[in-house]
Design a protein around this motif. Structure first.
Motif, PDB file in Angstrom:
ATOM      1  N   LYS A  74       2.681  -3.353  -0.322  1.00 28.14           N
ATOM      2  CA  LYS A  74       3.502  -3.161  -1.519  1.00 28.14           C
ATOM      3  C   LYS A  74       3.813  -1.683  -1.745  1.00 28.14           C
ATOM      4  CE  LYS A  74       3.679  -7.433  -3.249  1.00 28.14           C
ATOM      5  NZ  LYS A  74       4.911  -8.136  -3.595  1.00 28.14           N
ATOM      6  N   ALA A  75       3.652  -0.872  -0.717  1.00 25.59           N
ATOM      7  CA  ALA A  75       3.892   0.579  -0.810  1.00 25.59           C
ATOM      8  C   ALA A  75       3.080   1.199  -1.935  1.00 25.59           C
ATOM      9  CB  ALA A  75       5.382   0.866  -0.991  1.00 25.59           C
ATOM     10  N   GLN A  76       1.831   0.736  -2.051  1.00 27.36           N
ATOM     11  CA  GLN A  76       1.036   1.152  -3.208  1.00 27.36           C
ATOM     12  C   GLN A  76       0.312   2.481  -3.013  1.00 27.36           C
ATOM     13  OE1 GLN A  76       0.266  -1.455  -1.261  1.00 27.36           O
ATOM     14  NE2 GLN A  76      -1.899  -1.456  -0.735  1.00 27.36           N
ATOM     15  N   SER A  77       0.341   3.048  -1.798  1.00 29.80           N
ATOM     16  CA  SER A  77      -0.333   4.332  -1.564  1.00 29.80           C
ATOM     17  C   SER A  77       0.663   5.332  -1.028  1.00 29.80           C
ATOM     18  CB  SER A  77      -1.476   4.160  -0.561  1.00 29.80           C
ATOM     19  OG  SER A  77      -2.424   3.250  -1.055  1.00 29.80           O
ATOM     20  N   SER A  78       0.582   6.541  -1.581  1.00 26.84           N
ATOM     21  CA  SER A  78       1.558   7.556  -1.179  1.00 26.84           C
ATOM     22  C   SER A  78       1.049   8.429  -0.043  1.00 26.84           C
ATOM     23  CB  SER A  78       1.914   8.429  -2.377  1.00 26.84           C
ATOM     24  OG  SER A  78       0.755   9.075  -2.855  1.00 26.84           O
ATOM     25  N   SER A  79      -0.241   8.348   0.265  1.00 27.26           N
ATOM     26  CA  SER A  79      -0.774   9.186   1.343  1.00 27.26           C
ATOM     27  C   SER A  79      -1.837   8.410   2.116  1.00 27.26           C
ATOM     28  CB  SER A  79      -1.381  10.465   0.772  1.00 27.26           C
ATOM     29  OG  SER A  79      -2.544  10.155   0.034  1.00 27.26           O
TER      30      SER A  79
ATOM     31  N   GLY B 108     -16.590  -1.996  -0.469  1.00 30.42           N
ATOM     32  CA  GLY B 108     -17.338  -1.763  -1.712  1.00 30.42           C
ATOM     33  C   GLY B 108     -17.918  -0.365  -1.771  1.00 30.42           C
ATOM     34  N   LEU B 109     -17.228   0.587  -1.150  1.00 30.36           N
ATOM     35  CA  LEU B 109     -17.702   1.972  -1.151  1.00 30.36           C
ATOM     36  C   LEU B 109     -16.891   2.765  -2.172  1.00 30.36           C
ATOM     37  CD1 LEU B 109     -17.974   2.518   2.728  1.00 30.36           C
ATOM     38  CD2 LEU B 109     -19.833   1.984   1.149  1.00 30.36           C
ATOM     39  N   GLY B 110     -17.512   3.003  -3.311  1.00 32.31           N
ATOM     40  CA  GLY B 110     -16.825   3.785  -4.337  1.00 32.31           C
ATOM     41  C   GLY B 110     -16.636   5.221  -3.882  1.00 32.31           C
ATOM     42  N   ASN B 111     -15.560   5.812  -4.257  1.00 32.06           N
ATOM     43  CA  ASN B 111     -15.273   7.192  -3.827  1.00 32.06           C
ATOM     44  C   ASN B 111     -14.465   7.881  -4.921  1.00 32.06           C
ATOM     45  OD1 ASN B 111     -12.283   6.762  -3.195  1.00 32.06           O
ATOM     46  ND2 ASN B 111     -13.257   5.172  -1.945  1.00 32.06           N
ATOM     47  N   PRO B 112     -14.264   9.175  -4.800  1.00 32.28           N
ATOM     48  CA  PRO B 112     -13.556   9.889  -5.876  1.00 32.28           C
ATOM     49  C   PRO B 112     -12.138   9.375  -6.110  1.00 32.28           C
ATOM     50  CG  PRO B 112     -14.641  11.435  -4.415  1.00 32.28           C
ATOM     51  CD  PRO B 112     -14.771  10.101  -3.774  1.00 32.28           C
ATOM     52  N   GLY B 113     -11.542   8.768  -5.098  1.00 30.51           N
ATOM     53  CA  GLY B 113     -10.174   8.269  -5.242  1.00 30.51           C
ATOM     54  C   GLY B 113     -10.108   6.927  -5.928  1.00 30.51           C
ATOM     55  N   GLN B 114     -11.098   6.093  -5.709  1.00 28.64           N
ATOM     56  CA  GLN B 114     -11.096   4.759  -6.315  1.00 28.64           C
ATOM     57  C   GLN B 114     -12.524   4.235  -6.448  1.00 28.64           C
ATOM     58  OE1 GLN B 114      -8.088   2.158  -5.016  1.00 28.64           O
ATOM     59  NE2 GLN B 114      -9.053   0.319  -5.868  1.00 28.64           N
TER      60      GLN B 114
ATOM     61  N   VAL C 121      -6.871   5.206   2.559  1.00 33.04           N
ATOM     62  CA  VAL C 121      -8.251   5.104   3.066  1.00 33.04           C
ATOM     63  C   VAL C 121      -9.217   4.882   1.904  1.00 33.04           C
ATOM     64  CG1 VAL C 121     -10.106   6.465   4.117  1.00 33.04           C
ATOM     65  CG2 VAL C 121      -7.851   6.419   5.161  1.00 33.04           C
ATOM     66  N   GLN C 122      -9.027   5.630   0.850  1.00 30.32           N
ATOM     67  CA  GLN C 122      -9.923   5.508  -0.305  1.00 30.32           C
ATOM     68  C   GLN C 122      -9.835   4.111  -0.926  1.00 30.32           C
ATOM     69  OE1 GLN C 122      -8.475   8.953  -2.455  1.00 30.32           O
ATOM     70  NE2 GLN C 122     -10.291  10.150  -1.914  1.00 30.32           N
ATOM     71  N   ALA C 123      -8.605   3.577  -1.032  1.00 32.72           N
ATOM     72  CA  ALA C 123      -8.446   2.229  -1.600  1.00 32.72           C
ATOM     73  C   ALA C 123      -9.097   1.195  -0.701  1.00 32.72           C
ATOM     74  CB  ALA C 123      -6.960   1.929  -1.782  1.00 32.72           C
TER      75      ALA C 123
ATOM     76  N   ASP D 110     -20.269   6.200  -3.519  1.00 29.99           N
ATOM     77  CA  ASP D 110     -20.835   5.983  -2.186  1.00 29.99           C
ATOM     78  C   ASP D 110     -20.340   7.023  -1.182  1.00 29.99           C
ATOM     79  OD1 ASP D 110     -22.233   3.535  -2.862  1.00 29.99           O
ATOM     80  OD2 ASP D 110     -20.244   2.638  -3.040  1.00 29.99           O
ATOM     81  N   LEU D 111     -19.106   7.394  -1.335  1.00 33.53           N
ATOM     82  CA  LEU D 111     -18.520   8.338  -0.374  1.00 33.53           C
ATOM     83  C   LEU D 111     -18.092   9.615  -1.090  1.00 33.53           C
ATOM     84  CD1 LEU D 111     -16.180   5.995   1.719  1.00 33.53           C
ATOM     85  CD2 LEU D 111     -18.417   6.857   2.384  1.00 33.53           C
ATOM     86  N   THR D 112     -18.202  10.705  -0.375  1.00 32.45           N
ATOM     87  CA  THR D 112     -17.705  11.970  -0.922  1.00 32.45           C
ATOM     88  C   THR D 112     -16.247  12.154  -0.496  1.00 32.45           C
ATOM     89  OG1 THR D 112     -18.380  13.169   1.040  1.00 32.45           O
ATOM     90  CG2 THR D 112     -20.005  13.014  -0.753  1.00 32.45           C
ATOM     91  N   THR D 113     -15.604  13.109  -1.113  1.00 35.48           N
ATOM     92  CA  THR D 113     -14.219  13.421  -0.731  1.00 35.48           C
ATOM     93  C   THR D 113     -14.154  13.826   0.730  1.00 35.48           C
ATOM     94  OG1 THR D 113     -13.836  14.180  -2.977  1.00 35.48           O
ATOM     95  CG2 THR D 113     -12.222  14.847  -1.340  1.00 35.48           C
ATOM     96  N   GLN D 114     -15.169  14.569   1.155  1.00 38.33           N
ATOM     97  CA  GLN D 114     -15.179  15.045   2.544  1.00 38.33           C
ATOM     98  C   GLN D 114     -15.250  13.867   3.520  1.00 38.33           C
ATOM     99  OE1 GLN D 114     -18.615  17.282   3.749  1.00 38.33           O
ATOM    100  NE2 GLN D 114     -17.497  18.393   5.327  1.00 38.33           N
ATOM    101  N   GLN D 115     -16.080  12.882   3.196  1.00 41.92           N
ATOM    102  CA  GLN D 115     -16.190  11.714   4.085  1.00 41.92           C
ATOM    103  C   GLN D 115     -14.858  10.961   4.154  1.00 41.92           C
ATOM    104  OE1 GLN D 115     -19.683  10.134   2.031  1.00 41.92           O
ATOM    105  NE2 GLN D 115     -20.810  10.084   3.985  1.00 41.92           N
TER     106      GLN D 115
END
Lengths: 461, 341
Positions: free
Chosen positions: A258-263, A277-283, A268-270, A300-305
């Protein structure tokens, strides 16, 4: 050695050679002006030049703006990040995984235990089969506003978190891990406004090129389609005029059905949040439908990961074109390519977009007709907040999937309902109905040529 | 002997139908009877004056003369319809605001025809690829072109009547006039001689600009305005001498030099309003796909407002030239006025 009057051209002392090497008159503006002066006369030429200069001055702001526009530069990849990303991409995640020091690791609800579990067809990073489909739902809100959307996860870390269709809506049957066939059978029995559907795993090859594609290229294609078909609102049901989905951050959606991600990073974060089920700064990770009070101890994940995983995906090679060895096969592919353009497939599956050659997509949302209606859910990502005047994707609107590597990405369409390429073409409708009509009008041999052409687009693996 | 005006017309000019009742029939004397100078009778009469011996009877000949007079009278009566009661000539620009009200019915008619045509064309042309079966739809372009000619013919009359300081006659709108075709050619020539260049640049820039920032919107506005203003200038430049060759920058520059500030200000205002009108019409076109009736009403109102504005501006522009000539003639300066050229 004689030097000619033309800069950069050195000639031997032969007039004939000099004349042969002389550039064409049209290449020198002075000659053009002189010739025109002879034709039109000096006075008229003065006015013509004045007119031209005035016009150029008036257009100059547009030219300066175009000239100063930042160019899309291909980013370089950090080898270490790619290596780490590969490790994360293929890692089998567990509850309280050691790679998630602050979070709860896998789950509590998830669809797979690693990225590569689904993205494996045609090599690491490829598409996935039907068994890896993700079940999504969309329920309209009781009051006017955004509908409730989400994912019904196939697995849970504990039985008490296990989700089924009834948890999404009371009128739906108690089905855990529904298959595509069961979902399709639901079409007849489900309540009218409740939509349940599935999403097939897309291939990730060449994602870096898509990520680096400037938004203005997609918008330019959208506007060109509007002009070509004189359909300024882009909501026509029968003409291939798509629309770019402008997200809350002002960027154009390029990834996802649905073109729901711009990058690529947002995509990846979504995916990490929804599938593993890995929470991250993006979602944030999804809360189980049956346990709304569940709170994750931390991310669960850092931005770097996330960036490392995105780097690994960006490092995946782009799909290839593999033509058959025999002459007949090559001719068939060539004829198929010609047919692909002539019957209008290339209107949406644009062969070259911006700097990407052979991508066969315009990354716009197109209405595909009543047969390809899916839930309007947005993969549990934050709802796209379109710019004023635009709406969220409609249930029959889908982003044109890139056709590169299509031969190795079966099954086809958003939920994998088409097992073959022929079947996928036949299921096109809405804005692609006219192309389908033309395809049906072709002989069996010509249709085979088109399929052969599509089969020449292979995964890199 | 009383002087009687004789009108000589060729036989084919005779009316097809018998004269309608209500006209006064005037007896026409023979040509030779009206000559007072006997010496003139001796000299061989010029060929244009002496009537050739008709091959029909004298009775029929007189009948033809009567018919010719009646035809002229009928024509004059027809023209009388367009002559309203004289009003006091406007002395200030603001007074020109009343002028469009005198022709409000014609403006409404023109607006209605334009609105219907535009919406029908928009619905007809939507959803067809540019190259696909273009030829059968080509004649459709003649409809807006003819309407464009009629509109410019109407506005041109407004300008001409104002330049002559007319305070009786009103501009006529109709597709039957022979000038309409020429006006359509004028408008098309003026469009192709300049505005199309800016329009193409604007479209190209819009397509490739990506998400439009404030700067991009300004650039688009500037190109759009250039298209509108240049079209107005070129139209007025052609109108001065009625030559299509004047659709060029030189003629527009001469126009400004000869006519002074009115030729600078009014085309600018007119061009800006044209650009704004086209932009708003496109917005209405988009609206028409979902809400047809609202779009119809909006488009009709847009046309009415635009035609009122253009009529007002052209009246003011024309009268400004008329006032200037009047001031020049009353002033002691012996210099010839450029507007009279």
């Amino acid at each position: 050695m004689m030097t000619s009057s033309w800069p950069g051209i050195e000639q031997p002392g032969s007039t004939r050679l000099f004349l042969e090497a002389r550039p064409r008159l049209g290449h020198n503006p002075a000659w053009v002006i002189l010739s025109l002066s002879v034709v039109f006369g000096r006075q008229a030429m003065k006015w013509i030049l004045g007119y031209a200069v005035g016009a150029i001055l008036l257009v100059a702001p547009a030219g300066v703006r175009v000239w100063l526009r930042p160019l899309a530069t291909p980013g370089s990849l950090d080898a270490a990040a790619v290596h780490e990303g590969k490790m994360l991409f293929t890692h089998e995640w567990t509850v309280n995984d050691p790679l998630c020091p602050t979070g709860d690791g896998l789950g509590p609800v998830y669809n797979a235990t690693s990225c590569v579990q689904c993205h494996s067809e045609g090599g690491v990073g490829g598409s996935g089969g039907l068994k890896h489909n993700v079940t999504t739902f969309s329920i309209p809100a009781a009051r006017p506003g955004k509908p409730t959307t989400g994912v019904i996860h196939a697995h849970a870390t504990s039985d008490r978190y296990q989700e089924n269709l009834t948890h999404a809506h009371g009128a739906l049957p108690h089905l855990e891990r529904p298959t595509l066939k069961e979902i399709q059978e639901l079409e007849r029995t489900r309540p009218n406004l409740v939509q349940v559907g599935q999403r097939n795993t897309p291939a990730l090859f060449g994602a870096k090129l898509i990520d680096e594609l400037p938004d203005r290229v997609i918008l330019a294609n959208e506007r060109a389609q509007k002009l070509r078909w004189r359909d300024p609102d882009g909501r026509g049901l029968t003409v291939p005029v798509g629309r770019a989905l402008v997200l809350a951050d002002g960027r154009v959606g390029k990834f996802g059905w649905k073109a729901q991600s711009s990058s690529l990073l947002a995509f990846v974060q979504a995916a990490c949040a929804n599938e593993l089920g890995l929470g991250n700064p993006g979602q944030a990770q999804p809360v189980p439908l049956v346990e709304a009070s569940y709170r994750a101890p931390g991310l669960d994940l850092t931005t770097q990961q996330c960036q490392q995983m995105a780097a690994f995906i960006a490092a995946l090679p782009r799909p290839l074109k593999k033509t058959p060895d025999g002459v007949q096969g090559q001719q068939s592919v060539a004829r198929g390519r010609q047919l692909f353009n002539s019957i209008g497939c290339a209107e949406c599956h644009v062969p070259d977009l911006g700097s990407i050659e052979g991508v066969y997509s315009d990354f716009l949302l197109h209405r595909m007709g009543g047969d390809l209606v899916g839930d309007g859910g947005s993969y549990n990502a934050p709802q796209p907040s379109p710019s004023p005047g635009l709406d969220s994707p409609l249930s029959d609107e889908w982003r044109t999937p890139p056709l590169w590597g299509v031969a190795d990405s079966a099954p086809y369409l958003h939920d994998g309902r088409a097992a073959t390429l022929q079947e996928a073409i036949m299921l096109h409708g809405g804005q692609a109905a006219e192309s389908l009509r033309k395809f049906r009008g072709q002989s069996v041999g010509q249709q085979a040529d088109l399929i052969n052409f599509l089969k020449s687009m292979r995964a890199p693996g | 002997m009383p002087h009687i005006e004789t009108i000589r017309l060729k036989p084919y000019y005779a009316l097809a139908e018998p004269p309608a009742l209500g006209y006064q029939v005037v007896e026409v004397s023979d040509v030779r009877e009206e000559r007072a100078d006997p010496a003139a009778d001796k000299a061989p009469p010029p060929a244009a004056v002496v009537r050739q011996q008709p091959h029909w009877s004298e009775m029929e000949s007189r009948d033809l003369d009567v018919r010719a007079i009646l035809a002229k009278a009928k024509l004059e009566l027809r023209n009388e319809r367009y002559r309203s009661r004289p009003w006091r000539l406007e002395r200030y620009g603001a007074q020109c605001l009343f002028y469009p009200l005198r022709v409000w019915w014609r403006i409404f008619r023109l607006s209605f025809v334009w609105t219907v045509t535009m919406l029908v064309l928009a619905a007809t042309l939507r959803g067809h690829e540019a190259g696909e079966a273009w030829l059968p739809r080509l004649p459709l372009l003649l409809v807006p072109l003819a309407l464009l000619g009629a509109t410019w013919s109407f506005l041109r009359q407004v300008l001409r009547l104002a330049v002559s300081g007319d305070r009786e006659r009103l501009p006529v709108f109709g597709l039957r006039d022979t000038g309409v075709a020429y006006c359509a050619v004028m408008a098309a020539t003026a469009f192709l001689a300049g505005p199309v260049f800016f329009l193409a640049a604007a479209v190209w820039f819009w397509v490739h600009a990506g998400a439009l920032e404030r700067v991009d919107q300004l650039v688009l506005c500037q190109l759009w305005l250039c298209a509108g203003v240049s079209w107005t200038y070129l139209l007025l430049a052609i109108d001065v001498r009625g030559r299509l060759l004047d659709a060029q920058a030189k003629a527009a520059a001469l126009l400004i030099r000869q006519q002074g500030w009115p030729a600078l200000v009014f085309p600018l205002l007119g061009g800006a309003s044209v650009a704004l009108f086209v932009y708003l019409s496109v917005r209405v076109w988009i609206l028409s796909f979902e809400r047809g009736f609202e779009a119809f009403i909006l488009q009709f109102m847009l046309w009415c407002v635009a035609l009122f504005l253009w009529t007002f501006l052209l009246r003011w522009y024309g009268l400004s030239r008329y006032w200037r000539v009047g001031r020049q003639q009353t002033s002691p300066s012996p210099r010839e006025h450029p507007a009279a050229v």
